[in-house]
Design a protein around this motif. Sequence first.
Motif, PDB file in Angstrom:
ATOM      1  N   GLY A 230      25.592  25.549  44.840  1.00  0.00           N
ATOM      2  CA  GLY A 230      24.742  26.524  45.508  1.00  0.00           C
ATOM      3  C   GLY A 230      25.387  27.888  45.707  1.00  0.00           C
ATOM      4  N   LYS A 231      26.485  28.128  45.018  1.00  0.00           N
ATOM      5  CA  LYS A 231      27.188  29.422  45.129  1.00  0.00           C
ATOM      6  C   LYS A 231      26.726  30.337  43.986  1.00  0.00           C
ATOM      7  CE  LYS A 231      31.216  27.815  47.615  1.00  0.00           C
ATOM      8  NZ  LYS A 231      30.382  27.494  48.720  1.00  0.00           N
ATOM      9  N   PRO A 232      26.656  31.657  44.247  1.00  0.00           N
ATOM     10  CA  PRO A 232      26.251  32.571  43.186  1.00  0.00           C
ATOM     11  C   PRO A 232      27.145  32.460  41.956  1.00  0.00           C
ATOM     12  CG  PRO A 232      26.298  33.694  45.297  1.00  0.00           C
ATOM     13  CD  PRO A 232      26.911  32.346  45.514  1.00  0.00           C
ATOM     14  N   ARG A 233      26.523  32.602  40.786  1.00  0.00           N
ATOM     15  CA  ARG A 233      27.259  32.586  39.525  1.00  0.00           C
ATOM     16  C   ARG A 233      26.790  33.760  38.682  1.00  0.00           C
ATOM     17  NH1 ARG A 233      23.849  30.858  35.465  1.00  0.00           N
ATOM     18  NH2 ARG A 233      22.044  29.671  36.169  1.00  0.00           N
TER      19      ARG A 233
ATOM     20  N   ARG B  90      19.846  27.065  37.466  1.00  0.00           N
ATOM     21  CA  ARG B  90      19.373  27.134  38.846  1.00  0.00           C
ATOM     22  C   ARG B  90      19.354  28.549  39.389  1.00  0.00           C
ATOM     23  NH1 ARG B  90      22.421  23.389  43.111  1.00  0.00           N
ATOM     24  NH2 ARG B  90      20.873  24.047  44.625  1.00  0.00           N
ATOM     25  N   ILE B  91      18.299  28.837  40.149  1.00  0.00           N
ATOM     26  CA  ILE B  91      18.204  30.110  40.870  1.00  0.00           C
ATOM     27  C   ILE B  91      17.687  29.811  42.268  1.00  0.00           C
ATOM     28  CG2 ILE B  91      17.816  31.560  38.830  1.00  0.00           C
ATOM     29  CD1 ILE B  91      14.806  31.553  39.622  1.00  0.00           C
ATOM     30  N   THR B  92      17.856  30.784  43.140  1.00  0.00           N
ATOM     31  CA  THR B  92      17.289  30.676  44.479  1.00  0.00           C
ATOM     32  C   THR B  92      16.752  32.041  44.895  1.00  0.00           C
ATOM     33  OG1 THR B  92      17.671  29.860  46.723  1.00  0.00           O
ATOM     34  CG2 THR B  92      19.449  31.142  45.717  1.00  0.00           C
ATOM     35  N   THR B  93      15.731  32.024  45.720  1.00  0.00           N
ATOM     36  CA  THR B  93      15.161  33.264  46.246  1.00  0.00           C
ATOM     37  C   THR B  93      16.086  33.779  47.342  1.00  0.00           C
ATOM     38  OG1 THR B  93      12.970  32.311  45.909  1.00  0.00           O
ATOM     39  CG2 THR B  93      13.096  34.299  47.271  1.00  0.00           C
ATOM     40  N   VAL B  94      16.489  35.047  47.242  1.00  0.00           N
ATOM     41  CA  VAL B  94      17.366  35.609  48.274  1.00  0.00           C
ATOM     42  C   VAL B  94      16.711  36.731  49.068  1.00  0.00           C
ATOM     43  CG1 VAL B  94      19.530  34.953  47.187  1.00  0.00           C
ATOM     44  CG2 VAL B  94      18.531  37.175  46.674  1.00  0.00           C
ATOM     45  N   ALA B  95      15.673  37.345  48.515  1.00  0.00           N
ATOM     46  CA  ALA B  95      15.035  38.438  49.250  1.00  0.00           C
ATOM     47  C   ALA B  95      13.608  38.646  48.780  1.00  0.00           C
ATOM     48  CB  ALA B  95      15.819  39.735  49.065  1.00  0.00           C
TER      49      ALA B  95
ATOM     50  N   THR C 179      -2.644  41.124  45.724  1.00  0.00           N
ATOM     51  CA  THR C 179      -1.297  41.085  46.300  1.00  0.00           C
ATOM     52  C   THR C 179      -0.302  41.612  45.288  1.00  0.00           C
ATOM     53  OG1 THR C 179      -1.861  39.088  47.547  1.00  0.00           O
ATOM     54  CG2 THR C 179       0.457  39.531  47.284  1.00  0.00           C
ATOM     55  N   GLU C 180       0.786  42.185  45.792  1.00  0.00           N
ATOM     56  CA  GLU C 180       1.930  42.482  44.942  1.00  0.00           C
ATOM     57  C   GLU C 180       3.194  42.379  45.776  1.00  0.00           C
ATOM     58  OE1 GLU C 180       2.204  46.500  43.288  1.00  0.00           O
ATOM     59  OE2 GLU C 180       0.688  47.117  44.728  1.00  0.00           O
ATOM     60  N   ALA C 181       4.282  42.045  45.106  1.00  0.00           N
ATOM     61  CA  ALA C 181       5.538  41.834  45.804  1.00  0.00           C
ATOM     62  C   ALA C 181       6.724  42.088  44.894  1.00  0.00           C
ATOM     63  CB  ALA C 181       5.607  40.398  46.332  1.00  0.00           C
ATOM     64  N   ASN C 182       7.854  42.423  45.497  1.00  0.00           N
ATOM     65  CA  ASN C 182       9.147  42.499  44.807  1.00  0.00           C
ATOM     66  C   ASN C 182      10.020  41.393  45.377  1.00  0.00           C
ATOM     67  OD1 ASN C 182       8.672  44.745  43.139  1.00  0.00           O
ATOM     68  ND2 ASN C 182       9.046  46.120  44.849  1.00  0.00           N
ATOM     69  N   VAL C 183      10.527  40.540  44.503  1.00  0.00           N
ATOM     70  CA  VAL C 183      11.308  39.386  44.944  1.00  0.00           C
ATOM     71  C   VAL C 183      12.613  39.346  44.139  1.00  0.00           C
ATOM     72  CG1 VAL C 183      11.255  36.897  45.368  1.00  0.00           C
ATOM     73  CG2 VAL C 183       9.106  38.177  45.298  1.00  0.00           C
ATOM     74  N   THR C 184      13.716  39.032  44.829  1.00  0.00           N
ATOM     75  CA  THR C 184      15.019  38.932  44.177  1.00  0.00           C
ATOM     76  C   THR C 184      15.508  37.495  44.205  1.00  0.00           C
ATOM     77  OG1 THR C 184      15.584  41.200  44.788  1.00  0.00           O
ATOM     78  CG2 THR C 184      17.415  39.753  44.186  1.00  0.00           C
ATOM     79  N   TYR C 185      15.998  37.047  43.063  1.00  0.00           N
ATOM     80  CA  TYR C 185      16.531  35.695  42.877  1.00  0.00           C
ATOM     81  C   TYR C 185      17.983  35.808  42.446  1.00  0.00           C
ATOM     82  CZ  TYR C 185      11.556  34.716  42.706  1.00  0.00           C
ATOM     83  OH  TYR C 185      10.215  34.654  43.012  1.00  0.00           O
ATOM     84  N   VAL C 186      18.796  34.826  42.843  1.00  0.00           N
ATOM     85  CA  VAL C 186      20.204  34.789  42.454  1.00  0.00           C
ATOM     86  C   VAL C 186      20.466  33.497  41.694  1.00  0.00           C
ATOM     87  CG1 VAL C 186      22.572  34.529  43.350  1.00  0.00           C
ATOM     88  CG2 VAL C 186      21.078  36.281  44.275  1.00  0.00           C
ATOM     89  N   ALA C 187      21.229  33.612  40.603  1.00  0.00           N
ATOM     90  CA  ALA C 187      21.662  32.435  39.846  1.00  0.00           C
ATOM     91  C   ALA C 187      22.714  31.711  40.678  1.00  0.00           C
ATOM     92  CB  ALA C 187      22.243  32.858  38.504  1.00  0.00           C
ATOM     93  N   ILE C 188      22.592  30.385  40.767  1.00  0.00           N
ATOM     94  CA  ILE C 188      23.558  29.608  41.547  1.00  0.00           C
ATOM     95  C   ILE C 188      24.098  28.437  40.724  1.00  0.00           C
ATOM     96  CG2 ILE C 188      22.689  30.250  43.825  1.00  0.00           C
ATOM     97  CD1 ILE C 188      21.118  27.604  43.874  1.00  0.00           C
TER      98      ILE C 188
END
Length: 137
Positions: free
Chosen positions: A130-133, A61-66, A117-126
């Motif tokens: 739902g807590k970061p791992r 699992r990951i989630t978009t953080v930024a 379009t272009e973008a920089n996106v950060t994802y966090v493993a959870i």
Amino acid sequence: MAHQDPAAPQSASLPEGKDLVMRVIPMPADANANGDIFGGWIMAQVDLAGSVLPARIAKGRITTVAVNQFVFKQAVSVGDLLSFYATVERIGRTSVTVHVEVYAERNPADLQVVKVTEANVTYVAIDAEGKPRLLPT
């Protein structure tokens, strides 16, 4: 030497050496009242495409953080074939940042390829709560 109008569409080619992570054709339901594709729809597609490589790296699992940067370069039209390319920019302890570039192939009779379009996106493993791992090594 002729000067080009910076607002004029710039023909490009599809990039090499980057991971093609998704292709999609926007449909009329994705368009606004002016007939252009909603920016929010494009952002959602970039989020999906951007998650492909981080999900592989995180092995879970990951989630978009930024969304660190998002640039709309040209309008997208119904029927454009959008190709999403991603490259990993940074891998941290729990996060992965990717750069996503979106190219439109339009007008098949006289093919044009343009970066839209272009973008920089950060994802966090959870984890399951739902807590970061930590990312696997």
